[in-house]
Design an enzyme around this catalytic site. Structure first.
Site, mmCIF file in Angstrom:
data_model
loop_
_atom_site.group_PDB
_atom_site.id
_atom_site.type_symbol
_atom_site.label_atom_id
_atom_site.label_comp_id
_atom_site.label_asym_id
_atom_site.label_seq_id
_atom_site.Cartn_x
_atom_site.Cartn_y
_atom_site.Cartn_z
ATOM 1 N N GLY A 85 0.853 -1.196 0.000
ATOM 2 C CA GLY A 85 0.000 0.000 0.000
ATOM 3 C C GLY A 85 0.878 1.231 0.000
ATOM 4 C CB CYS A 112 5.213 -4.114 0.244
ATOM 5 S SG CYS A 112 5.963 -2.502 -0.026
ATOM 6 C CE1 TYR A 113 1.199 1.214 5.436
ATOM 7 C CE2 TYR A 113 -0.397 -0.522 5.851
ATOM 8 C CZ TYR A 113 0.105 0.718 6.132
ATOM 9 O OH TYR A 113 -0.478 1.492 7.120
ATOM 10 C CG HIS A 202 5.657 -5.948 -4.189
ATOM 11 N ND1 HIS A 202 4.388 -5.694 -3.734
ATOM 12 C CD2 HIS A 202 6.383 -4.833 -3.914
ATOM 13 C CE1 HIS A 202 4.330 -4.483 -3.222
ATOM 14 N NE2 HIS A 202 5.533 -3.932 -3.314
ATOM 15 C CD GLU A 204 2.573 -8.487 -4.976
ATOM 16 O OE1 GLU A 204 3.448 -9.120 -4.357
ATOM 17 O OE2 GLU A 204 2.217 -7.346 -4.650
ATOM 18 N N GLY A 257 -24.487 -10.793 -26.995
ATOM 19 C CA GLY A 257 -23.487 -11.459 -27.834
ATOM 20 C C GLY A 257 -22.085 -11.123 -27.360
ATOM 21 N N GLY A 258 -21.959 -10.203 -26.393
ATOM 22 C CA GLY A 258 -20.658 -9.888 -25.794
ATOM 23 C C GLY A 258 -20.222 -11.031 -24.880
ATOM 24 C CB VAL A 259 -16.921 -11.755 -23.293
ATOM 25 C CG1 VAL A 259 -16.285 -12.945 -22.587
ATOM 26 C CG2 VAL A 259 -16.129 -11.351 -24.508
ATOM 27 C CG ASP A 260 -18.487 -9.643 -19.326
ATOM 28 O OD1 ASP A 260 -17.541 -10.445 -19.488
ATOM 29 O OD2 ASP A 260 -18.329 -8.435 -19.121
ATOM 30 C CE LYS A 403 -14.335 -9.074 -20.887
ATOM 31 N NZ LYS A 403 -15.636 -8.390 -20.812
#
Ligand code: XMP
Length: 558
Positions: A85, A112-113, A202, A204, A257-260, A403
Site C-alpha cells: 500500500g 511490503c506494507y 513483492h 506477486e 453477444g458480448g463475452v460477459d 475478465k
C-alpha cells in the site's frame, strides 16, 4: 476497465436499480471451502495478488484491510495475505489492521506494507530509510532463510522486486529474519510457530524470480491447501448455487453477444435449462455476422430459449436526424431497456434477471482501500432502469471473476473461441462509429469495411499468438475497427473521378482501455487493409489511419 460497460440510461424517469454491497453482503456470500482473503491496503498490485493465488487454483478474494477479526472469522478464510500500500505505517491516516486478525490462528503472508504493518502491530519497529529501494534487488537468504518453508525450492541468492522507502528495523518478538538485501536488512521475516510470514518485496509480481514458488510454498506447504479451484469445479459449484437460488423460478437475460452476457447465458442455461429465456435486442447497429452468430450459438448449439427482437426499424426511426454523440448514446440506451422490458412483460412469472457483472466492476466500486482512509464496500450500481412497479431479483454469477477467468469459463462451457475472445464492442454499436446521422447507407458501408478490418487484424493477431503463445503479446492489437466520418473526398478510380467516403482505421494496444496507444501495424498489413476496403466496399475511395493515443483522444470517435 471499460468506461461505459453498461448501456447509458440517462434521461429516464424510471428508477435505477441499485445493488448495495454492504459488508454483511460479502461476508455471507457462498464461497469455496478453501479461500484466501487478500486484505487490501490500497495496493497497486492488490488485484494481482488475488489473480496469482487463483492461478495456483486456490480461490481468493479481496477484502477491505480494516475488516475486523470477527467479520473475517465469519468468512472462514484458510489463509490471509496482506497487500502492499502507498501509506507509511506511522502516518496519521495510515490504514491499520485489527490486531486480533493476526491472532485468529489463520496463516498470514504479508507483502511490503503488509510486512511493515505486521511488524508495527506486533511490537516491532518500522522506520524511514536513507535510500529507498525500487525495482529489482538481489536478495540473500541467511541460514534461517535457507531452512524457511517460504523459500523452499528457491536459491540462496535471487532477484526480487522492491518498491519501498520505509523498512522494518526491529522485528517483533517471536520473529526471525530470513533474508536481506544490501539496502534492507529485514527483507523477509517469519514466526513459523504462529505461521506468520512477511516479505518487504513483492512475490506477486513477475519480476520476483521465485515469487510464484513462494506463494505456492505458502498455500500448499504451510497452509496445507489443495489446488482444487479448477474450471470444472467452479462450474459445478456455480451451477449448484444458481439452482438453489432459482428453484423452479424463471430467469431472463439481456443477451448482447458480448463475452460477459454470453458466458452468463451458457452458465445459467447449464444450471436451469429452459427456465432461462434470453432476450436479444437487435438494434440494427451490430457488426457484420453478429446476429447470425448469436442465433447459431445460442439457439442452434445450446438450444437456449431465445427471443430475437428485431428492433432495427424502430431504431432507424428513433435516430433519424440525430447527430449529437451523447444524444445518440442516450436514445439507444434508453430504447434498449424499453424494448427489453416490453419483452420481459410478455413472459409469465419471471422473477430473476441474470446479469454479466464481473469482479473488476465490483472492486472498482469500492472494495478497494485508497489513500489510507478507512472505507467500506460501497454501492455498486447496475444502471438498469426498471420501469415503476417492476422488480426482479438479480443473479450475477460472474461477480467474482476477472475478465480472463470469464473467458476461460466460457471455453469450458463450450462457447466458441471467436465469441469468448471477442474484443470489446460498445453497447451503442456502430452508431458511435458513424459520425453524424446514422443512415442505412452509412451502416452498410461501415459494416462491410469493418468486417475487412477485423478479418485482417484477426489473422495478424492469430499469427502473433501462434508465434508467441501469448494472446496478449506486446504487439497484439487490443481493439480494432473502422470509423466512418461524415465527409466525402475526391479520388480517381479506373480513369473516373470519384467523390466518395473515406474510412478511418482505428487499431489500439491497451490492457484496460483507460489508456491506449495506436498499434504499430506492419505497413504491408496497412496496405492490404487499404486496398481491400477501397476495392471491395462500394462508396469508399480512401482509407486513413488514426495515429492518436488515448489520451488525448479516446478509443472510440464518439
Ligand atoms: P473510449 O472511447 O472511452 O472507450 O476510449 C473505452 C472502451 O470502452 C468501450 N466503450 C463502450 N462500451 N458502451 C460499452 O459497452 C459504451 O457506450 C461504450 N463507449 C465506449 C470502447 O469500445 C473501448 O473499449
Amino acid at each position: 476497465m471499460e468506461r461505459h460497460n453498461k448501456l447509458p440510461v440517462q434521461g429516464l424517469r424510471w428508477r435505477e436499480a441499485r445493488r448495495c454491497r454492504r459488508s454483511g453482503d460479502f461476508m455471507n456470500e457462498a464461497r469455496p471451502q478453501q479461500f484466501v482473503a487478500v486484505l487490501d491496503f490500497g495496493a497497486q498490485y492488490g488485484q494481482l495478488i488475488a489473480r496469482r493465488v487463483r492461478d495456483l487454483h486456490v480461490y481468493s478474494e479481496i477484502v477491505p484491510c480494516d475488516i475486523s477479526a470477527d467479520e473475517l472469522s465469519v468468512m472462514k478464510p484458510s489463509a490471509l495475505i496482506l497487500s502492499g500500500g502507498p501509506a507509511s505505517v506511522y502516518a496519521e491516516d495510515a490504514p491499520h489492521i485489527d490486531p486480533n486478525v493476526l491472532a485468529l490462528g489463520v496463516p498470514v503472508f504479508g507483502f511490503c506494507y503488509g510486512h511493515q504493518i505486521i511488524a508495527a502491530t506486533l511490537g516491532g519497529v518500522v522506520g524511514h530509510t536513507e535510500k529507498g529501494e525500487y525495482g529489482p534487488a538481489r536478495l540473500s537468504l541467511n541460514e534461517a532463510g535457507s531452512r524457511s518453508k517460504i523459500f523452499d525450492r528457491t536459491p540462496d541468492k535471487q532477484t526480487v522486486w522492491m518498491s519501498h522507502r520505509d523498512a522494518v528495523s526491529s522485528v517483533p518478538e517471536g520473529f526471525i529474519v530470513t533474508a536481506s538485501t544490501d539496502v534492507c536488512p529485514v527483507a523477509a521475516m517469519e514466526d513459523p510457530a504462529r505461521r506468520l510470514y512477511t516479505t518487504q518485496f513483492h512475490p506477486e509480481v513477475n519480476h520476483t524470480e521465485f515469487g510464484s514458488q513462494m506463494l505456492s510454498n505458502f498455500l500448499f506447504d504451510i497452509c496445507g491447501l489443495e489446488p482444487t479451484w479448477t474450471m470444472d469445479n467452479i462450474i459445478e459449484q456455480k451451477v449448484a448455487e444458481i439452482r438453489q437460488k432459482v428453484g423452479d423460478g424463471r430467469v431472463i437475460l439481456a443477451l448482447s453477444g458480448g463475452v460477459d452476457s454470453s458466458v452468463v447465458a451458457a452458465l445459467v442455461h447449464r444450471a436451469i435449462g429452459d427456465q432461462l429465456t434470453c432476450v436479444f435486442v437487435n438494434h440494427g447497429m451490430l457488426r457484420k455476422g453478429e446476429p447470425e452468430m448469436v442465433e447459431q450459438v445460442f439457439r442452434k448449439q445450446f438450444n437456449v430459449p431465445l427471443v430475437h427482437v428485431h428492433a432495427e426499424e424502430r431504431y432507424a426511426k428513433l435516430l433519424a436526424g440525430v447527430t449529437e454523440p451523447e444524444q445518440k448514446r442516450r436514445l439507444i440506451g434508453t430504447e434498449f431497456w424499453k424494448v427489453f422490458f416490453e419483452e420481459a412483460q410478455k413472459l409469465d412469472g419471471v422473477q430473476f434477471l441474470a446479469q454479466g457483472t464481473i469482479y473488476p466492476d465490483i472492486i472498482e466500486s469500492g472494495a478497494r482501500k485508497t489513500g489510507g482512509k478507512a472505507s467500506t464496500i460501497k454501492s455498486h450500481h447496475n444502471l438498469i432502469p426498471f420501469p415503476e412497479g417492476v422488480h426482479f431479483d438479480l443473479i450475477e454469477p460472474l461477480d467474482h471473476f476477472f475478465k480472463d477467468e470469464v473467458r476461460e469459463l466460457g471455453v469450458s462451457l463450450g462457447l466458441p473461441e471467436n465469441l469468448v475472445y471477442r474484443q470489446p464492442f460498445p453497447g451503442p454499436g456502430l452508431a458511435i462509429r458513424i459520425i453524424g446521422e446514422v443512415t442505412p447507407e452509412k451502416l452498410e458501408i461501415l459494416r462491410n469495411a469493418d468486417a475487412i478490418v477485423r478479418e485482417e487484424i484477426d489473422a495478424y493477431n492469430a499469427r502473433l499468438f501462434k508465434e508467441t503463445g501469448e494472446r496478449n503479446s506486446a504487439h497484439s492489437v487490443w481493439q480494432y475497427f473502422a470509423v466512418l466520418p461524415d465527409i466525402k473526398s475526391v479520388g480517381v478510380m479506373g480513369d473516373e473521378r470519384t467523390y466518395a467516403r473515406p474510412v478511418i482505421l482505428r487499431a489500439v494496444e491497451s490492457s484496460d482501455a483507460m489508456t491506449a496507444d495506436w498499434a504499430k501495424l506492419p505497413y504491408e498489413l496497412l496496405g492490404r487493409i487499404s486496398s481491400r476496403v477501397v476495392g471491395e466496399v462500394a462508396g469508399v475511395n480512401r482509407v486513413a489511419y488514426d495515429i492518436t493515443p488515448k489520451p488525448p483522444a479516446t478509443i472510440e470517435w464518439e
